[in-house]
Design a protein around this motif. Structure first.
Motif, PDB file in Angstrom:
ATOM      1  N   GLU A 244      49.332 -52.970  58.148  1.00 17.81           N
ATOM      2  CA  GLU A 244      49.177 -52.056  57.010  1.00 17.81           C
ATOM      3  C   GLU A 244      49.050 -52.883  55.734  1.00 17.81           C
ATOM      4  N   ARG A 245      48.211 -52.422  54.816  1.00 14.84           N
ATOM      5  CA  ARG A 245      47.995 -53.194  53.585  1.00 14.84           C
ATOM      6  C   ARG A 245      48.701 -52.584  52.376  1.00 14.84           C
ATOM      7  N   VAL A 246      49.016 -51.302  52.438  1.00 18.41           N
ATOM      8  CA  VAL A 246      49.727 -50.634  51.347  1.00 18.41           C
ATOM      9  C   VAL A 246      50.761 -49.697  51.958  1.00 18.41           C
ATOM     10  N   VAL A 247      52.021 -49.883  51.602  1.00 14.65           N
ATOM     11  CA  VAL A 247      53.101 -49.030  52.093  1.00 14.65           C
ATOM     12  C   VAL A 247      53.892 -48.544  50.887  1.00 14.65           C
ATOM     13  N   VAL A 248      54.011 -47.232  50.744  1.00 17.22           N
ATOM     14  CA  VAL A 248      54.659 -46.675  49.555  1.00 17.22           C
ATOM     15  C   VAL A 248      55.724 -45.667  49.959  1.00 17.22           C
ATOM     16  N   GLY A 249      56.800 -45.647  49.199  1.00 18.94           N
ATOM     17  CA  GLY A 249      57.823 -44.634  49.395  1.00 18.94           C
ATOM     18  C   GLY A 249      57.343 -43.285  48.886  1.00 18.94           C
ATOM     19  N   SER A 250      57.738 -42.243  49.579  1.00 18.77           N
ATOM     20  CA  SER A 250      57.340 -40.885  49.174  1.00 18.77           C
ATOM     21  C   SER A 250      58.550 -39.960  49.197  1.00 18.77           C
TER      22      SER A 250
ATOM     23  N   ALA B 196      56.266 -32.447  37.430  1.00 21.36           N
ATOM     24  CA  ALA B 196      55.980 -33.364  38.539  1.00 21.36           C
ATOM     25  C   ALA B 196      55.026 -32.729  39.542  1.00 21.36           C
ATOM     26  N   VAL B 197      55.209 -31.436  39.804  1.00 21.47           N
ATOM     27  CA  VAL B 197      54.307 -30.734  40.721  1.00 21.47           C
ATOM     28  C   VAL B 197      52.883 -30.730  40.164  1.00 21.47           C
ATOM     29  N   GLY B 198      52.762 -30.459  38.863  1.00 19.09           N
ATOM     30  CA  GLY B 198      51.440 -30.471  38.239  1.00 19.09           C
ATOM     31  C   GLY B 198      50.798 -31.840  38.266  1.00 19.09           C
ATOM     32  N   PHE B 199      51.599 -32.864  38.008  1.00 17.64           N
ATOM     33  CA  PHE B 199      51.074 -34.231  38.034  1.00 17.64           C
ATOM     34  C   PHE B 199      50.579 -34.582  39.424  1.00 17.64           C
ATOM     35  N   ARG B 200      51.343 -34.251  40.438  1.00 20.45           N
ATOM     36  CA  ARG B 200      50.942 -34.579  41.808  1.00 20.45           C
ATOM     37  C   ARG B 200      49.635 -33.885  42.171  1.00 20.45           C
ATOM     38  N   SER B 201      49.468 -32.663  41.700  1.00 17.14           N
ATOM     39  CA  SER B 201      48.230 -31.944  41.996  1.00 17.14           C
ATOM     40  C   SER B 201      47.029 -32.660  41.389  1.00 17.14           C
ATOM     41  N   LEU B 202      47.183 -33.147  40.160  1.00 18.25           N
ATOM     42  CA  LEU B 202      46.089 -33.876  39.516  1.00 18.25           C
ATOM     43  C   LEU B 202      45.881 -35.240  40.163  1.00 18.25           C
ATOM     44  N   ALA B 203      46.977 -35.903  40.527  1.00 15.44           N
ATOM     45  CA  ALA B 203      46.866 -37.235  41.127  1.00 15.44           C
ATOM     46  C   ALA B 203      46.140 -37.181  42.462  1.00 15.44           C
ATOM     47  N   LYS B 204      46.290 -36.081  43.191  1.00 14.59           N
ATOM     48  CA  LYS B 204      45.640 -35.970  44.500  1.00 14.59           C
ATOM     49  C   LYS B 204      44.122 -35.952  44.387  1.00 14.59           C
TER      50      LYS B 204
ATOM     51  N   SER C   2      51.058 -37.996  48.945  1.00 15.95           N
ATOM     52  CA  SER C   2      51.865 -36.883  48.441  1.00 15.95           C
ATOM     53  C   SER C   2      52.701 -37.243  47.220  1.00 15.95           C
ATOM     54  N   ASP C   3      52.998 -38.530  47.036  1.00 16.86           N
ATOM     55  CA  ASP C   3      53.843 -38.951  45.909  1.00 16.86           C
ATOM     56  C   ASP C   3      53.351 -40.306  45.412  1.00 16.86           C
ATOM     57  N   THR C   4      52.554 -40.290  44.361  1.00 19.86           N
ATOM     58  CA  THR C   4      52.019 -41.545  43.820  1.00 19.86           C
ATOM     59  C   THR C   4      53.033 -42.269  42.941  1.00 19.86           C
ATOM     60  N   GLN C   5      54.090 -41.586  42.482  1.00 26.09           N
ATOM     61  CA  GLN C   5      54.929 -42.125  41.419  1.00 26.09           C
ATOM     62  C   GLN C   5      56.255 -42.698  41.858  1.00 26.09           C
ATOM     63  N   CYS C   6      56.580 -42.650  43.131  1.00 27.31           N
ATOM     64  CA  CYS C   6      57.836 -43.268  43.560  1.00 27.31           C
ATOM     65  C   CYS C   6      57.782 -44.763  43.255  1.00 27.31           C
ATOM     66  N   GLY C   7      58.801 -45.277  42.604  1.00 27.55           N
ATOM     67  CA  GLY C   7      58.802 -46.676  42.179  1.00 27.55           C
ATOM     68  C   GLY C   7      59.180 -47.625  43.291  1.00 27.55           C
ATOM     69  N   PHE C   8      58.485 -47.527  44.408  1.00 26.27           N
ATOM     70  CA  PHE C   8      58.773 -48.359  45.576  1.00 26.27           C
ATOM     71  C   PHE C   8      57.477 -48.536  46.345  1.00 26.27           C
ATOM     72  N   LYS C   9      56.791 -49.659  46.108  1.00 21.51           N
ATOM     73  CA  LYS C   9      55.474 -49.873  46.697  1.00 21.51           C
ATOM     74  C   LYS C   9      55.339 -51.326  47.153  1.00 21.51           C
ATOM     75  N   PHE C  10      54.736 -51.498  48.335  1.00 17.64           N
ATOM     76  CA  PHE C  10      54.583 -52.827  48.915  1.00 17.64           C
ATOM     77  C   PHE C  10      53.151 -53.016  49.406  1.00 17.64           C
ATOM     78  N   PHE C  11      52.681 -54.272  49.320  1.00 16.44           N
ATOM     79  CA  PHE C  11      51.266 -54.548  49.528  1.00 16.44           C
ATOM     80  C   PHE C  11      51.034 -55.862  50.256  1.00 16.44           C
ATOM     81  N   ASP C  12      49.872 -55.953  50.875  1.00 21.05           N
ATOM     82  CA  ASP C  12      49.302 -57.241  51.218  1.00 21.05           C
ATOM     83  C   ASP C  12      49.109 -58.002  49.905  1.00 21.05           C
TER      84      ASP C  12
END
Length: 267
Positions: A126-132, A152-160, A167-177
């Protein structure tokens, strides 16, 4: 082997995993967060490192990092003069050299056991793993106001619209290649709160799947995000991201960092 020699042996080798912590006026939460993170990483069977990015703090944040005791997990300071959490994360990711990298918030709201899951998935390809926090198996303790939850619900709708299937772009927990993270960070143009959306959208553009994992997440005191003060700026940032991603193929010859005005800062 004595603990001190174990620490010397670990720190003399190139880290396999580096974690970035963006920090703005975090003198209250950073010491405890660093203790938790370093304790977790010290138990991992390979070299690790932590980079704290001081984002123009006016308190003792930078001094805490400068004087952090030497241990099995090196902790270094990077200065970022451009305001905004996105700018700080970008600066930190560009300073990494490890094969795998990630970032998390100074408050450690996400339970750090999720690092094991994220790293294991990266090792499998996996190259991108994010907390949701929206994952069906996540355990979320949320003390936010009803207004903030609706926002937050409105933001998620726009982010999608920009990052499909997440489902959750903003959780401050993201890991990458690591190479992917550095390549994408070099083109990141959003310095404020919505930077995660652009970061993930650019990863997806490069063919990277985004794997969401469940997390244990606890709402921590000290959040600086205010729906009344920041909502308009966030909408503006999302609009800029959409426009940039749509027009970039025609302007791909203009790399570099051009932060827009009025970045939205830390949540």
């Amino acid at each position: 082997m004595p603990p001190s020699l174990q620490g010397d042996e670990r720190t003399s080798r190139r880290p396999l995993l580096e974690i970035v912590i963006p920090a703005y006026n975090e003198e209250g939460r950073l010491p405890g967060g660093l203790l938790q993170l370093c304790a977790k990483l010290a138990r991992m069977p390979f070299p690790t490192a932590v980079t704290v990015v001081d984002n123009n703090s006016t308190d003792a944040t930078a001094e805490i990092v400068r004087t952090w005791p030497r241990g099995p997990v090196p902790v270094r300071l990077v200065e970022c003069p451009i305001p905004g959490k996105g700018a700080a994360v970008r600066a930190g990711l560009l300073q990494t050299r490890a094969p795998f990298v990630g970032f998390c918030d100074a408050d450690m709201a996400t339970d750090l056991d999720a690092i094991d899951v994220a790293f294991g998935l990266l090792l499998t390809g996996e190259r991108v793993v994010v907390g949701s926090r929206a994952h069906a198996f996540s355990d979320v303790e949320n003390r936010h106001s009803r207004i903030r939850e609706l926002g937050a619900v409105g933001f998620r709708s726009l982010a999608k619209v920009l990052v499909r299937g997440v489902s959750d772009t903003q959780c401050g927990f993201k890991f990458f290649d690591g190479p992917l993270a550095r390549e994408v960070a070099a083109r990141l143009r959003t310095p404020g709160f919505a930077f995660d959306v652009e970061l993930l959208a650019r990863c997806a553009e490069r063919g990277a799947g985004i794997h969401e994992i469940p997390v244990q997440w606890r709402d921590m005191p000290g959040s600086r995000f205010s729906p009344a003060r920041h909502s308009a700026g966030i909408l503006l940032e999302l609009g800029r991201i959409w426009l940039t991603l749509r027009t970039e193929p025609r302007t791909a010859a203009r790399p570099g960092w051009e932060p827009p005005l009025d970045p939205v800062g830390y949540p």
